[in-house]
Design a protein around this motif. Structure first.
Motif, mmCIF file in Angstrom:
data_model
loop_
_atom_site.group_PDB
_atom_site.id
_atom_site.type_symbol
_atom_site.label_atom_id
_atom_site.label_comp_id
_atom_site.label_asym_id
_atom_site.label_seq_id
_atom_site.Cartn_x
_atom_site.Cartn_y
_atom_site.Cartn_z
ATOM 1 N N ARG B 94 13.169 42.022 46.890
ATOM 2 C CA ARG B 94 14.386 41.602 47.593
ATOM 3 C C ARG B 94 14.164 40.338 48.403
ATOM 4 O O ARG B 94 15.121 39.643 48.735
ATOM 5 C CB ARG B 94 14.882 42.722 48.505
ATOM 6 C CG ARG B 94 15.302 43.969 47.750
ATOM 7 C CD ARG B 94 15.628 45.094 48.699
ATOM 8 N NE ARG B 94 16.805 44.775 49.469
ATOM 9 C CZ ARG B 94 18.046 45.058 49.065
ATOM 10 N NH1 ARG B 94 18.235 45.676 47.927
ATOM 11 N NH2 ARG B 94 19.068 44.721 49.795
ATOM 12 N N ASN B 97 14.945 36.711 46.457
ATOM 13 C CA ASN B 97 16.222 35.993 46.379
ATOM 14 C C ASN B 97 17.056 36.168 47.645
ATOM 15 O O ASN B 97 18.266 36.118 47.602
ATOM 16 C CB ASN B 97 17.013 36.362 45.116
ATOM 17 C CG ASN B 97 17.648 37.731 45.204
ATOM 18 O OD1 ASN B 97 17.215 38.557 46.007
ATOM 19 N ND2 ASN B 97 18.675 37.970 44.412
ATOM 20 N N MET B 99 17.805 38.640 49.413
ATOM 21 C CA MET B 99 18.667 39.801 49.610
ATOM 22 C C MET B 99 18.240 40.579 50.855
ATOM 23 O O MET B 99 18.995 41.385 51.374
ATOM 24 C CB MET B 99 18.673 40.717 48.383
ATOM 25 C CG MET B 99 19.399 40.146 47.179
ATOM 26 S SD MET B 99 21.150 39.774 47.444
ATOM 27 C CE MET B 99 21.896 41.356 47.112
ATOM 28 N N LEU B 102 20.317 40.621 54.117
ATOM 29 C CA LEU B 102 21.447 41.521 54.367
ATOM 30 C C LEU B 102 21.052 42.710 55.213
ATOM 31 O O LEU B 102 21.896 43.432 55.712
ATOM 32 C CB LEU B 102 22.015 42.037 53.042
ATOM 33 C CG LEU B 102 22.408 40.981 52.009
ATOM 34 C CD1 LEU B 102 22.924 41.628 50.758
ATOM 35 C CD2 LEU B 102 23.446 40.054 52.601
ATOM 36 N N VAL B 127 23.053 31.374 49.181
ATOM 37 C CA VAL B 127 23.960 31.452 48.036
ATOM 38 C C VAL B 127 23.413 30.624 46.870
ATOM 39 O O VAL B 127 23.442 31.048 45.718
ATOM 40 C CB VAL B 127 25.375 30.993 48.435
ATOM 41 C CG1 VAL B 127 26.277 30.868 47.230
ATOM 42 C CG2 VAL B 127 25.978 31.987 49.426
ATOM 43 N N ARG B 130 20.548 32.638 45.320
ATOM 44 C CA ARG B 130 20.931 33.810 44.524
ATOM 45 C C ARG B 130 21.627 33.415 43.241
ATOM 46 O O ARG B 130 21.631 34.169 42.275
ATOM 47 C CB ARG B 130 21.826 34.724 45.351
ATOM 48 C CG ARG B 130 21.089 35.332 46.522
ATOM 49 C CD ARG B 130 22.032 36.173 47.362
ATOM 50 N NE ARG B 130 21.445 36.400 48.674
ATOM 51 C CZ ARG B 130 22.120 36.300 49.792
ATOM 52 N NH1 ARG B 130 23.386 35.967 49.779
ATOM 53 N NH2 ARG B 130 21.522 36.518 50.950
ATOM 54 N N MET B 135 19.914 39.218 40.273
ATOM 55 C CA MET B 135 19.328 40.524 40.552
ATOM 56 C C MET B 135 20.105 41.630 39.845
ATOM 57 O O MET B 135 21.328 41.579 39.756
ATOM 58 C CB MET B 135 19.338 40.772 42.056
ATOM 59 C CG MET B 135 18.498 41.948 42.475
ATOM 60 S SD MET B 135 18.150 41.854 44.229
ATOM 61 C CE MET B 135 16.734 42.911 44.346
#
Lengths: 295, 300
Positions: B94, B97, B99, B102, B127, B130, B135
């Protein structure tokens, strides 16, 4: 091997302790049913009484007549139009502001103590009595802003009154959108706003619509706050501008109930019937929309 | 240098036979041969690196979840991250990228270089990251929209101006799902079976033309047949994409990956990279005894 003979005393019927426990269980259902019925029965009696008193006054002219000092000539026309004006404007203000607030609080606001404080007070605001909002409206919109007892002042007051509960309902709906949808969207290179716009909002929409409509039903029946800002007036014309003075259906009903003559009581009952149908329509629409979007 | 048996990878035609009981084609894997590894966790793949993880540590709040990982993810290869639960492999994935952004309280130190830029550099937009590093999640998470819209969504939000029909068809073909869904692209993505949903999610990821695809236990919610299809698909995709996969299934790592990294939390509560190397070496001649214990099923 010995075959056991059927035992005369054997039974599968409840006996002793089991029977007692079952009796309590059966009784509990009746107690619960009774509790549930209290509200329903009282409400039903009220509705029947209102229909009995007011039904004879329901006629086309009741909707097309202005208020009058003669009970049999008085009607809901100006207060109905006033209610439509007030509610329409309130929707226009409350929908974008409430949704924007809820999105910010749930999706964008940094998770700080301040945010927790704001959230807590949002819940508190939803519980503030409407008369307080009336006082606020009188001080700010009517006097300070100089809007007078106008439709604009009235709808702003109601907007403030139902904003907290609309925000809370919208927050609740937004929280129901599963995080995996947000992740899926973000992982494709969508921005946070695109994720909110394409996935979170559509997912939350049924809940938001329900919240807005229920809040509007409350605004439709609101009396105290509007009386406070000066809407307790005799209106014998059709509202055409947001600067007009106005009255609404619940205020008209209140107006009739305080008259001494029996004939006005009948008017009040008829007005209540109309108001109830309107609110019931709102609530049914909320349920229907929710089901439709959920499909 | 030993040469692993190579067979032709499943062709388009073979993949088109989804759902029929075709014999399982052998996975193709280009042998990487014996490597010169000086330490279990010090390994540089011969291929250029798509991602270079440098001394990466991840914290959730005050708790360290992953400590000092350095590894190069080779381009257009499949790299598997294995290890028991809580070893930090998903955390690493995670963080490749952004993530992890979050998760409230997540914080990282170290760097992940991508085309010479640190993903955690000050001017880096998550952004943008990603969009290029896609993913696929453990549980298939199609949007509650049509199959077509699921695939088109990423392209739409990225402002794709081309032919959407063509894009959706190409992506679904790449994900070996086209033949099963071409007649009902308007159907909801949620109406598909679990395996199909996962391939839809892969198609969705491919539609934004990423360079790298991260897969977080993509088969753990699927039955063996669907798993096999995804594995075939991964081999197919590795021709064009760099793939990093987290898996609990060691057979899967052995079948599908070119390189394997083994993670373990051990006595310390935080995960560490224990051993990294060509998959064959990790599974046949591991250098670290803990790796051997794990792959032979002595723990975890």
């Amino acid at each position: 091997m010995a075959v056991s003979l059927p035992d005369e005393n054997f039974t599968l019927q409840a006996t002793g302790r089991v029977a007692r426990r079952q009796a309590i269980s059966r009784a509990s259902k009746w107690v619960l049913l009774g509790a549930s019925m209290i509200g329903v029965v009282v409400l039903f009696a009220l509705i029947v009484d209102t229909i009995v008193v007011g039904w004879s006054r329901i006629s086309w002219s009741f909707f097309t007549s202005y208020p009058s000092r003669f009970a049999d000539q008085a009607g809901l026309r100006s207060s109905f139009i006033g209610s439509v004006w007030i509610l329409s404007l309130t929707i226009v203000f409350v929908v974008p502001i409430a949704i924007a607030t809820a999105i910010w609080v749930e999706e964008f606001a940094p998770k700080t103590r301040l945010l927790e404080f704001v959230k807590l007070n949002l819940a508190n605001l939803a519980g503030v009595p409407s008369i307080i909002y009336g006082v606020l409206g009188l001080a700010v919109f009517v006097r300070l802003f100089g809007w007078g007892s106008s439709i604009l002042a009235g709808s702003f007051t109601l907007f403030l009154m139902i904003l907290p509960m609309t925000v809370i309902a919208s927050q609740e709906a937004i929280r129901q959108v599963p995080p995996s949808l947000r992740q899926g969207s973000l992982a494709l290179g969508a921005t946070e706003w695109q994720t909110v716009w394409y996935h979170v909002l559509p997912g939350a929409l049924p809940g938001i619509i329900t919240g807005v409509i229920l809040a509007l039903a409350r605004a439709a029946g609101e009396t105290a706050a509007l009386i406070m800002i000066g809407a307790f007036t005799f209106i014998a014309f059709d509202n055409t501008s947001i600067w007009d003075s106005f009255t609404t259906m619940p205020i008209q009903v209140y107006n009739w109930t305080v008259r001494p003559q029996e004939a006005f009581r009948q008017n009040a009952a008829a007005g209540i019937l109309v108001l109830m149908v309107v609110v019931l329509t709102f609530n049914t629409a909320a349920a229907a929309l929710r089901e439709r979007f959920r499909n | 240098m030993s040469e692993a048996p190579t067979t032709t990878p499943p062709t388009e035609a073979a993949l088109a036979h989804q759902g029929t009981a075709t014999p399982r084609p052998a996975m193709s894997r280009k042998s990487v041969g014996a490597s010169q590894r000086t330490a279990p966790d010090r390994f540089t793949p011969p291929e250029p690196a798509a991602l270079e993880v440098r001394d990466l540590s991840v914290y959730y709040g005050k708790k360290m979840a992953l400590s000092g990982v350095s590894m190069q993810i080779p381009v257009k290869k499949i790299t598997a991250l294995i290890g028991p639960s809580g070893c930090g492999k998903s955390t690493l994935l995670r963080s490749l990228n952004r993530m992890n952004d979050l998760i409230p309280g997540a914080r990282i130190t170290g760097a992940v270089d991508y085309h010479g830029h640190n993903l955690y550099g000050s001017n880096v937009d998550p952004v943008e990251v990603r969009r290029r590093i896609g993913m696929v999640f453990q549980k298939p998470n199609p949007f509650p929209k049509s199959i077509f819209e699921n695939v088109a969504f990423g392209a739409r939000v990225n402002g794709y101006k081309g032919d959407y029909n063509e894009l959706v068809e190409r992506s679904l073909r790449q994900a070996a799902l086209w033949d099963e869904v071409k007649d009902d692209l308007k159907k909801s993505g949620l109406a598909l079976s679990g395996g199909q949903q996962q391939r839809l999610c892969i198609a969705r990821a491919l539609a934004v033309s990423p360079e790298i695809i991260l897969m977080d236990e993509p088969c753990s919610a699927l039955d063996p047949i669907a798993t096999l299809k995804i594995e075939e698909l991964m081999r197919q995709l590795a021709k064009d994409y760099t793939i990093v996969i987290v898996t609990h299934n060691m057979q899967q790592a052995a079948r599908v990956s070119d390189y394997t990294g083994f993670f373990l939390a051990g006595e310390a509560a935080y995960g560490q990279l224990i051993e990294y190397g060509p998959t064959e070496e990790i599974f046949t001649t591991p250098m670290d005894p803990r790796t051997e214990d794990y792959i032979t099923g002595r723990f975890g």
